[in-house]
Design a protein around this motif. Structure first.
Motif, PDB file in Angstrom:
ATOM      1  N   LYS A 123      -6.782   4.063   5.740  1.00 21.74           N
ATOM      2  CA  LYS A 123      -6.601   3.949   7.196  1.00 21.74           C
ATOM      3  C   LYS A 123      -6.159   2.549   7.584  1.00 21.74           C
ATOM      4  O   LYS A 123      -5.282   2.372   8.438  1.00 21.74           O
ATOM      5  CB  LYS A 123      -7.894   4.312   7.926  1.00 21.74           C
ATOM      6  N   GLN A 124      -6.772   1.531   6.951  1.00 21.98           N
ATOM      7  CA  GLN A 124      -6.411   0.155   7.256  1.00 21.98           C
ATOM      8  C   GLN A 124      -4.989  -0.149   6.790  1.00 21.98           C
ATOM      9  O   GLN A 124      -4.226  -0.795   7.501  1.00 21.98           O
ATOM     10  CB  GLN A 124      -7.406  -0.811   6.602  1.00 21.98           C
ATOM     11  N   VAL A 125      -4.626   0.327   5.616  1.00 21.02           N
ATOM     12  CA  VAL A 125      -3.261   0.135   5.112  1.00 21.02           C
ATOM     13  C   VAL A 125      -2.258   0.763   6.074  1.00 21.02           C
ATOM     14  O   VAL A 125      -1.259   0.138   6.440  1.00 21.02           O
ATOM     15  CB  VAL A 125      -3.107   0.736   3.693  1.00 21.02           C
ATOM     16  N   ASP A 126      -2.521   1.997   6.492  1.00 21.88           N
ATOM     17  CA  ASP A 126      -1.599   2.676   7.410  1.00 21.88           C
ATOM     18  C   ASP A 126      -1.508   1.942   8.748  1.00 21.88           C
ATOM     19  O   ASP A 126      -0.427   1.836   9.328  1.00 21.88           O
ATOM     20  CB  ASP A 126      -2.028   4.132   7.621  1.00 21.88           C
ATOM     21  N   LEU A 127      -2.635   1.417   9.225  1.00 22.75           N
ATOM     22  CA  LEU A 127      -2.626   0.658  10.479  1.00 22.75           C
ATOM     23  C   LEU A 127      -1.768  -0.601  10.331  1.00 22.75           C
ATOM     24  O   LEU A 127      -0.930  -0.889  11.187  1.00 22.75           O
ATOM     25  CB  LEU A 127      -4.053   0.280  10.885  1.00 22.75           C
ATOM     26  N   PHE A 128      -1.953  -1.323   9.240  1.00 25.79           N
ATOM     27  CA  PHE A 128      -1.151  -2.535   9.025  1.00 25.79           C
ATOM     28  C   PHE A 128       0.328  -2.201   8.903  1.00 25.79           C
ATOM     29  O   PHE A 128       1.181  -2.907   9.455  1.00 25.79           O
ATOM     30  CB  PHE A 128      -1.616  -3.290   7.784  1.00 25.79           C
ATOM     31  N   LYS A 129       0.644  -1.148   8.183  1.00 23.03           N
ATOM     32  CA  LYS A 129       2.047  -0.762   8.040  1.00 23.03           C
ATOM     33  C   LYS A 129       2.652  -0.403   9.397  1.00 23.03           C
ATOM     34  O   LYS A 129       3.808  -0.746   9.685  1.00 23.03           O
ATOM     35  CB  LYS A 129       2.169   0.393   7.053  1.00 23.03           C
TER      36      LYS A 129
ATOM     37  N   GLY B 288       0.793  -1.217   0.000  1.00 29.91           N
ATOM     38  CA  GLY B 288       0.000   0.000   0.000  1.00 29.91           C
ATOM     39  C   GLY B 288       0.827   1.269   0.000  1.00 29.91           C
ATOM     40  O   GLY B 288       1.426   1.609   1.006  1.00 29.91           O
ATOM     41  N   GLU B 289       0.856   1.939  -1.092  1.00 27.98           N
ATOM     42  CA  GLU B 289       1.550   3.222  -1.180  1.00 27.98           C
ATOM     43  C   GLU B 289       0.604   4.305  -0.663  1.00 27.98           C
ATOM     44  O   GLU B 289      -0.238   4.812  -1.407  1.00 27.98           O
ATOM     45  CB  GLU B 289       1.965   3.496  -2.624  1.00 27.98           C
ATOM     46  N   SER B 290       0.732   4.653   0.598  1.00 27.97           N
ATOM     47  CA  SER B 290      -0.183   5.580   1.248  1.00 27.97           C
ATOM     48  C   SER B 290      -0.298   6.914   0.526  1.00 27.97           C
ATOM     49  O   SER B 290      -1.396   7.450   0.360  1.00 27.97           O
ATOM     50  CB  SER B 290       0.234   5.822   2.705  1.00 27.97           C
ATOM     51  N   ASP B 291       0.815   7.441   0.075  1.00 30.38           N
ATOM     52  CA  ASP B 291       0.779   8.732  -0.617  1.00 30.38           C
ATOM     53  C   ASP B 291       0.010   8.641  -1.928  1.00 30.38           C
ATOM     54  O   ASP B 291      -0.739   9.550  -2.287  1.00 30.38           O
ATOM     55  CB  ASP B 291       2.185   9.268  -0.870  1.00 30.38           C
ATOM     56  N   VAL B 292       0.179   7.540  -2.629  1.00 36.22           N
ATOM     57  CA  VAL B 292      -0.546   7.335  -3.888  1.00 36.22           C
ATOM     58  C   VAL B 292      -2.044   7.234  -3.615  1.00 36.22           C
ATOM     59  O   VAL B 292      -2.865   7.853  -4.302  1.00 36.22           O
ATOM     60  CB  VAL B 292      -0.037   6.076  -4.621  1.00 36.22           C
ATOM     61  N   ILE B 293      -2.397   6.479  -2.593  1.00 42.77           N
ATOM     62  CA  ILE B 293      -3.812   6.328  -2.234  1.00 42.77           C
ATOM     63  C   ILE B 293      -4.388   7.669  -1.799  1.00 42.77           C
ATOM     64  O   ILE B 293      -5.492   8.045  -2.206  1.00 42.77           O
ATOM     65  CB  ILE B 293      -3.986   5.264  -1.130  1.00 42.77           C
ATOM     66  N   ARG B 294      -3.633   8.397  -0.993  1.00 42.09           N
ATOM     67  CA  ARG B 294      -4.088   9.710  -0.515  1.00 42.09           C
ATOM     68  C   ARG B 294      -4.352  10.661  -1.691  1.00 42.09           C
ATOM     69  O   ARG B 294      -5.356  11.372  -1.721  1.00 42.09           O
ATOM     70  CB  ARG B 294      -3.028  10.289   0.430  1.00 42.09           C
ATOM     71  N   ARG B 295      -3.438  10.657  -2.651  1.00 40.65           N
ATOM     72  CA  ARG B 295      -3.624  11.499  -3.846  1.00 40.65           C
ATOM     73  C   ARG B 295      -4.856  11.074  -4.639  1.00 40.65           C
ATOM     74  O   ARG B 295      -5.581  11.916  -5.162  1.00 40.65           O
ATOM     75  CB  ARG B 295      -2.375  11.467  -4.732  1.00 40.65           C
ATOM     76  N   ARG B 296      -5.087   9.780  -4.717  1.00 43.04           N
ATOM     77  CA  ARG B 296      -6.249   9.293  -5.457  1.00 43.04           C
ATOM     78  C   ARG B 296      -7.540   9.701  -4.757  1.00 43.04           C
ATOM     79  O   ARG B 296      -8.510  10.084  -5.417  1.00 43.04           O
ATOM     80  CB  ARG B 296      -6.174   7.772  -5.615  1.00 43.04           C
ATOM     81  N   VAL B 297      -7.583   9.620  -3.440  1.00 41.58           N
ATOM     82  CA  VAL B 297      -8.756  10.067  -2.686  1.00 41.58           C
ATOM     83  C   VAL B 297      -9.018  11.542  -2.978  1.00 41.58           C
ATOM     84  O   VAL B 297     -10.149  11.945  -3.271  1.00 41.58           O
ATOM     85  CB  VAL B 297      -8.576   9.832  -1.163  1.00 41.58           C
ATOM     86  N   SER B 298      -7.972  12.325  -2.920  1.00 38.93           N
ATOM     87  CA  SER B 298      -8.095  13.760  -3.179  1.00 38.93           C
ATOM     88  C   SER B 298      -8.602  14.014  -4.594  1.00 38.93           C
ATOM     89  O   SER B 298      -9.484  14.848  -4.817  1.00 38.93           O
ATOM     90  CB  SER B 298      -6.746  14.438  -2.959  1.00 38.93           C
ATOM     91  N   ARG B 299      -8.037  13.282  -5.548  1.00 38.33           N
ATOM     92  CA  ARG B 299      -8.438  13.474  -6.951  1.00 38.33           C
ATOM     93  C   ARG B 299      -9.899  13.075  -7.170  1.00 38.33           C
ATOM     94  O   ARG B 299     -10.622  13.748  -7.903  1.00 38.33           O
ATOM     95  CB  ARG B 299      -7.506  12.675  -7.870  1.00 38.33           C
TER      96      ARG B 299
END
Length: 120
Positions: free
Chosen positions: A76-82, A3-14
């Motif tokens: 959130k789940q990805v960040d928790l697992f990481k 899980g690339e958190s930054d990539v996911i975060r950018r996708r949520v924003s987009r």
């Protein structure tokens, strides 16, 4: 690492930006249809169809919002697992350094198998 958190975060924003853009487009469509300078059945038909199209666009915007919400929950789940993986790695590192885990075969750094490791 999963899980690339930054990539996911950018996708949520987009996705949220796209939803907003779609809503703005729907509003503009209605305003433009309402401002046609001609009258009659054809004009009313146009206005009605554009309102229907705007409703469909708003529905698409809502779908984007729901997708963004779902992806944000996943993030959130990805960040928790990481975080859990990092904690397990750190704890194992301490125990190995103290000589308490002789023969311990650690999973690859950042691997999800760290979530299954049980340490004293």
């Amino acid at each position: 690492m999963y899980g690339e958190s930054d990539v996911i975060r950018r996708r949520v924003s987009r996705l949220r930006e796209q939803a907003d853009d779609i809503r703005v487009s729907a509003d503009k469509l209605v305003v433009q249809a309402e401002s046609v300078p001609w009258h009659g059945r054809a004009a009313e038909s146009l206005r009605g169809r554009m309102k229907e199209r705007a409703t469909a666009l708003r529905s698409v915007a809502e779908q984007h919002d729901r997708a963004a919400d779902t992806l944000a929950k996943h993030l959130k789940q990805v960040d928790l697992f990481k975080e859990q993986i990092a904690e397990a790695e750190a704890r194992a590192g301490v125990l190995v350094a103290e000589g308490e885990l002789d023969g311990f075969e650690a999973p690859e750094p950042g691997h999800k198998d760290w979530l299954e490791v049980t340490l004293r």
